[in-house]
Structures are given as structure tokens and as C-alpha cells.
Design a protein around this motif. Sequence first.
Motif, PDB file in Angstrom:
ATOM      1  N   ASP A 202       0.833  -1.205   0.000  1.00  0.00           N
ATOM      2  CA  ASP A 202       0.000   0.000   0.000  1.00  0.00           C
ATOM      3  C   ASP A 202       0.866   1.254   0.000  1.00  0.00           C
ATOM      4  O   ASP A 202       0.600   2.202  -0.750  1.00  0.00           O
ATOM      5  CB  ASP A 202      -0.930   0.019   1.212  1.00  0.00           C
ATOM      6  CG  ASP A 202      -2.103  -0.936   1.083  1.00  0.00           C
ATOM      7  OD1 ASP A 202      -2.398  -1.378  -0.052  1.00  0.00           O
ATOM      8  OD2 ASP A 202      -2.721  -1.234   2.119  1.00  0.00           O
ATOM      9  N   ALA A 203       1.897   1.281   0.830  1.00  0.00           N
ATOM     10  CA  ALA A 203       2.781   2.450   0.898  1.00  0.00           C
ATOM     11  C   ALA A 203       3.504   2.656  -0.431  1.00  0.00           C
ATOM     12  O   ALA A 203       3.634   3.794  -0.906  1.00  0.00           O
ATOM     13  CB  ALA A 203       3.788   2.288   2.038  1.00  0.00           C
ATOM     14  N   LEU A 204       3.957   1.574  -1.035  1.00  0.00           N
ATOM     15  CA  LEU A 204       4.633   1.659  -2.328  1.00  0.00           C
ATOM     16  C   LEU A 204       3.685   2.193  -3.397  1.00  0.00           C
ATOM     17  O   LEU A 204       4.030   3.099  -4.156  1.00  0.00           O
ATOM     18  CB  LEU A 204       5.165   0.279  -2.728  1.00  0.00           C
ATOM     19  CG  LEU A 204       5.950   0.199  -4.022  1.00  0.00           C
ATOM     20  CD1 LEU A 204       7.254   0.970  -3.906  1.00  0.00           C
ATOM     21  CD2 LEU A 204       6.240  -1.258  -4.362  1.00  0.00           C
ATOM     22  N   ALA A 205       2.474   1.656  -3.442  1.00  0.00           N
ATOM     23  CA  ALA A 205       1.486   2.102  -4.427  1.00  0.00           C
ATOM     24  C   ALA A 205       1.142   3.575  -4.220  1.00  0.00           C
ATOM     25  O   ALA A 205       1.073   4.353  -5.181  1.00  0.00           O
ATOM     26  CB  ALA A 205       0.232   1.236  -4.348  1.00  0.00           C
ATOM     27  N   ASP A 206       0.927   3.972  -2.971  1.00  0.00           N
ATOM     28  CA  ASP A 206       0.587   5.366  -2.682  1.00  0.00           C
ATOM     29  C   ASP A 206       1.735   6.303  -3.047  1.00  0.00           C
ATOM     30  O   ASP A 206       1.534   7.325  -3.709  1.00  0.00           O
ATOM     31  CB  ASP A 206       0.241   5.548  -1.203  1.00  0.00           C
ATOM     32  CG  ASP A 206      -1.061   4.880  -0.802  1.00  0.00           C
ATOM     33  OD1 ASP A 206      -1.855   4.503  -1.696  1.00  0.00           O
ATOM     34  OD2 ASP A 206      -1.278   4.721   0.422  1.00  0.00           O
ATOM     35  N   GLY A 207       2.924   5.968  -2.598  1.00  0.00           N
ATOM     36  CA  GLY A 207       4.079   6.847  -2.832  1.00  0.00           C
ATOM     37  C   GLY A 207       4.438   6.965  -4.294  1.00  0.00           C
ATOM     38  O   GLY A 207       4.590   8.078  -4.820  1.00  0.00           O
ATOM     39  N   LEU A 208       4.579   5.843  -4.978  1.00  0.00           N
ATOM     40  CA  LEU A 208       4.957   5.907  -6.393  1.00  0.00           C
ATOM     41  C   LEU A 208       3.816   6.448  -7.244  1.00  0.00           C
ATOM     42  O   LEU A 208       4.058   7.117  -8.259  1.00  0.00           O
ATOM     43  CB  LEU A 208       5.415   4.536  -6.883  1.00  0.00           C
ATOM     44  CG  LEU A 208       6.721   4.039  -6.257  1.00  0.00           C
ATOM     45  CD1 LEU A 208       7.074   2.656  -6.794  1.00  0.00           C
ATOM     46  CD2 LEU A 208       7.861   5.017  -6.498  1.00  0.00           C
ATOM     47  N   GLY A 209       2.583   6.192  -6.836  1.00  0.00           N
ATOM     48  CA  GLY A 209       1.444   6.776  -7.542  1.00  0.00           C
ATOM     49  C   GLY A 209       1.481   8.298  -7.483  1.00  0.00           C
ATOM     50  O   GLY A 209       1.228   8.976  -8.479  1.00  0.00           O
ATOM     51  N   GLU A 210       1.803   8.824  -6.320  1.00  0.00           N
ATOM     52  CA  GLU A 210       1.896  10.280  -6.166  1.00  0.00           C
ATOM     53  C   GLU A 210       3.033  10.851  -7.003  1.00  0.00           C
ATOM     54  O   GLU A 210       2.878  11.894  -7.648  1.00  0.00           O
ATOM     55  CB  GLU A 210       2.089  10.642  -4.690  1.00  0.00           C
ATOM     56  CG  GLU A 210       2.170  12.127  -4.418  1.00  0.00           C
ATOM     57  CD  GLU A 210       0.905  12.894  -4.809  1.00  0.00           C
ATOM     58  OE1 GLU A 210       1.023  14.114  -5.035  1.00  0.00           O
ATOM     59  OE2 GLU A 210      -0.189  12.291  -4.904  1.00  0.00           O
ATOM     60  N   VAL A 211       4.172  10.193  -7.014  1.00  0.00           N
ATOM     61  CA  VAL A 211       5.293  10.650  -7.842  1.00  0.00           C
ATOM     62  C   VAL A 211       4.865  10.688  -9.307  1.00  0.00           C
ATOM     63  O   VAL A 211       5.098  11.682 -10.015  1.00  0.00           O
ATOM     64  CB  VAL A 211       6.528   9.735  -7.647  1.00  0.00           C
ATOM     65  CG1 VAL A 211       7.609  10.044  -8.681  1.00  0.00           C
ATOM     66  CG2 VAL A 211       7.084   9.884  -6.236  1.00  0.00           C
ATOM     67  N   GLY A 212       4.228   9.623  -9.777  1.00  0.00           N
ATOM     68  CA  GLY A 212       3.778   9.573 -11.171  1.00  0.00           C
ATOM     69  C   GLY A 212       2.785  10.675 -11.498  1.00  0.00           C
ATOM     70  O   GLY A 212       2.890  11.332 -12.546  1.00  0.00           O
ATOM     71  N   ARG A 213       1.813  10.907 -10.620  1.00  0.00           N
ATOM     72  CA  ARG A 213       0.816  11.970 -10.848  1.00  0.00           C
ATOM     73  C   ARG A 213       1.488  13.338 -10.970  1.00  0.00           C
ATOM     74  O   ARG A 213       1.174  14.118 -11.862  1.00  0.00           O
ATOM     75  CB  ARG A 213      -0.218  11.986  -9.719  1.00  0.00           C
ATOM     76  CG  ARG A 213      -1.283  10.914  -9.864  1.00  0.00           C
ATOM     77  CD  ARG A 213      -2.392  11.074  -8.828  1.00  0.00           C
ATOM     78  NE  ARG A 213      -1.934  10.848  -7.457  1.00  0.00           N
ATOM     79  CZ  ARG A 213      -1.735   9.639  -6.921  1.00  0.00           C
ATOM     80  NH1 ARG A 213      -1.949   8.552  -7.617  1.00  0.00           N
ATOM     81  NH2 ARG A 213      -1.323   9.526  -5.668  1.00  0.00           N
ATOM     82  N   ARG A 214       2.403  13.616 -10.074  1.00  0.00           N
ATOM     83  CA  ARG A 214       3.063  14.923 -10.105  1.00  0.00           C
ATOM     84  C   ARG A 214       3.918  15.097 -11.354  1.00  0.00           C
ATOM     85  O   ARG A 214       3.945  16.171 -11.946  1.00  0.00           O
ATOM     86  CB  ARG A 214       3.903  15.129  -8.851  1.00  0.00           C
ATOM     87  CG  ARG A 214       3.056  15.393  -7.643  1.00  0.00           C
ATOM     88  CD  ARG A 214       3.883  15.624  -6.415  1.00  0.00           C
ATOM     89  NE  ARG A 214       3.001  15.738  -5.262  1.00  0.00           N
ATOM     90  CZ  ARG A 214       3.107  16.694  -4.363  1.00  0.00           C
ATOM     91  NH1 ARG A 214       4.036  17.604  -4.473  1.00  0.00           N
ATOM     92  NH2 ARG A 214       2.279  16.729  -3.358  1.00  0.00           N
ATOM     93  N   LEU A 215       4.612  14.045 -11.752  1.00  0.00           N
ATOM     94  CA  LEU A 215       5.451  14.140 -12.949  1.00  0.00           C
ATOM     95  C   LEU A 215       4.630  14.266 -14.232  1.00  0.00           C
ATOM     96  O   LEU A 215       5.090  14.829 -15.211  1.00  0.00           O
ATOM     97  CB  LEU A 215       6.427  12.963 -13.025  1.00  0.00           C
ATOM     98  CG  LEU A 215       7.520  12.970 -11.965  1.00  0.00           C
ATOM     99  CD1 LEU A 215       8.316  11.679 -11.998  1.00  0.00           C
ATOM    100  CD2 LEU A 215       8.432  14.183 -12.155  1.00  0.00           C
ATOM    101  N   ARG A 216       3.412  13.738 -14.197  1.00  0.00           N
ATOM    102  CA  ARG A 216       2.505  13.900 -15.345  1.00  0.00           C
ATOM    103  C   ARG A 216       1.763  15.229 -15.287  1.00  0.00           C
ATOM    104  O   ARG A 216       0.978  15.531 -16.166  1.00  0.00           O
ATOM    105  CB  ARG A 216       1.501  12.747 -15.382  1.00  0.00           C
ATOM    106  CG  ARG A 216       2.084  11.434 -15.878  1.00  0.00           C
ATOM    107  CD  ARG A 216       0.999  10.375 -16.112  1.00  0.00           C
ATOM    108  NE  ARG A 216       0.257  10.067 -14.904  1.00  0.00           N
ATOM    109  CZ  ARG A 216       0.573   9.119 -14.027  1.00  0.00           C
ATOM    110  NH1 ARG A 216       1.632   8.367 -14.226  1.00  0.00           N
ATOM    111  NH2 ARG A 216      -0.172   8.902 -12.960  1.00  0.00           N
ATOM    112  N   GLY A 217       2.007  16.001 -14.230  1.00  0.00           N
ATOM    113  CA  GLY A 217       1.376  17.316 -14.101  1.00  0.00           C
ATOM    114  C   GLY A 217      -0.044  17.261 -13.582  1.00  0.00           C
ATOM    115  O   GLY A 217      -0.809  18.196 -13.783  1.00  0.00           O
ATOM    116  N   GLU A 218      -0.383  16.195 -12.873  1.00  0.00           N
ATOM    117  CA  GLU A 218      -1.747  16.054 -12.361  1.00  0.00           C
ATOM    118  C   GLU A 218      -1.903  16.648 -10.975  1.00  0.00           C
ATOM    119  O   GLU A 218      -2.971  16.575 -10.401  1.00  0.00           O
ATOM    120  CB  GLU A 218      -2.135  14.573 -12.360  1.00  0.00           C
ATOM    121  CG  GLU A 218      -2.184  13.973 -13.747  1.00  0.00           C
ATOM    122  CD  GLU A 218      -2.387  12.470 -13.756  1.00  0.00           C
ATOM    123  OE1 GLU A 218      -2.776  11.896 -12.721  1.00  0.00           O
ATOM    124  OE2 GLU A 218      -2.132  11.869 -14.798  1.00  0.00           O
TER     125      GLU A 218
END
Length: 143
Positions: free
Chosen positions: A125-141
Motif C-alpha cells: 500500500d505504501a509503495l502504491a501510494d508513494g509511487l502513484g503520487e510521484v507519477g501523478r506529479r510528474l505527469r502534471g496532475e
Amino acid sequence: MRAWSGFLAASALVNRRLDQQLKDDAGLSHPQYEILVRLAAAPGRELRMTELANGLINSKSGLTYQVTQMEKAGLVRRRSCPSDVRGVFAVLTDAGHAKLEEAAPGHVATVREILVDVLTPGQLDALADGLGEVGRRLRGEGA
């Protein structure tokens, strides 16, 4: 620094292991497998090349190379977009769908072995949450 070093090492090793497993078991690279997965999940088993490149977070030239190799193998075909002369669709062929069905069980088993089964549910869960947030920010979301 510990998180960054762990991320670098784990991501490189996971990618290397998955690429080797797919090459050995199905004669595919990891990017080629991901293309098959995306096309199989798309309506009509087809996506515009630009949409496919964005979804895979790949360059257009890198995607074009992979699709060309897969087209030669009969796994995908290209078709023109009727409403946009510049638009090209990648289309999953029956042979490509069969190759995906052949490759998927070994790929899923390897992902479970090297990542999912190694971590606790909380760590996943922590991995999914953390990397998901990194991906969203890098995509400009945003946050």
C-alpha cells in the motif's frame, strides 16, 4: 538517500528480471509485453500511437521501433486514422493476443515472486501510494 538508493537498485533489478523472463519464456521485451497489454485492454484492441506512447511513458520514436518489430512478427498492425491523416493506430492482431495469453502467466508469476510476495500488505500500500503520487506529479496532475 536510503529510499533513493533502494528505488534505483530495485527498479533496475526488477526491470532486468522481467525483461529476461519475458525474453526467455515468450520472445518478447518488457516494452513489447506492455504494448500487448495496453492494446488488449483498449476498445477494439487498438490505440492511437500517440495515446499508446503517453500511456507507456515512452518516446514516440521508441514506440515506433517496438511496434515495427512487433508488426514484422505479426503481433500488431497499423492502420490510418480516417479522421486525421497524420493519425496512426496500433491494432492488436489475433497472433498478438495469443502471444499475450502465452506470456501473461509467467510474467504475473515473476511479478508476484520478485515484488508482491516479498512485501507485506502495508508495504505494498505504501509503495502504491508513494509511487502513484510521484507519477501523478510528474505527469502534471498535481497533488
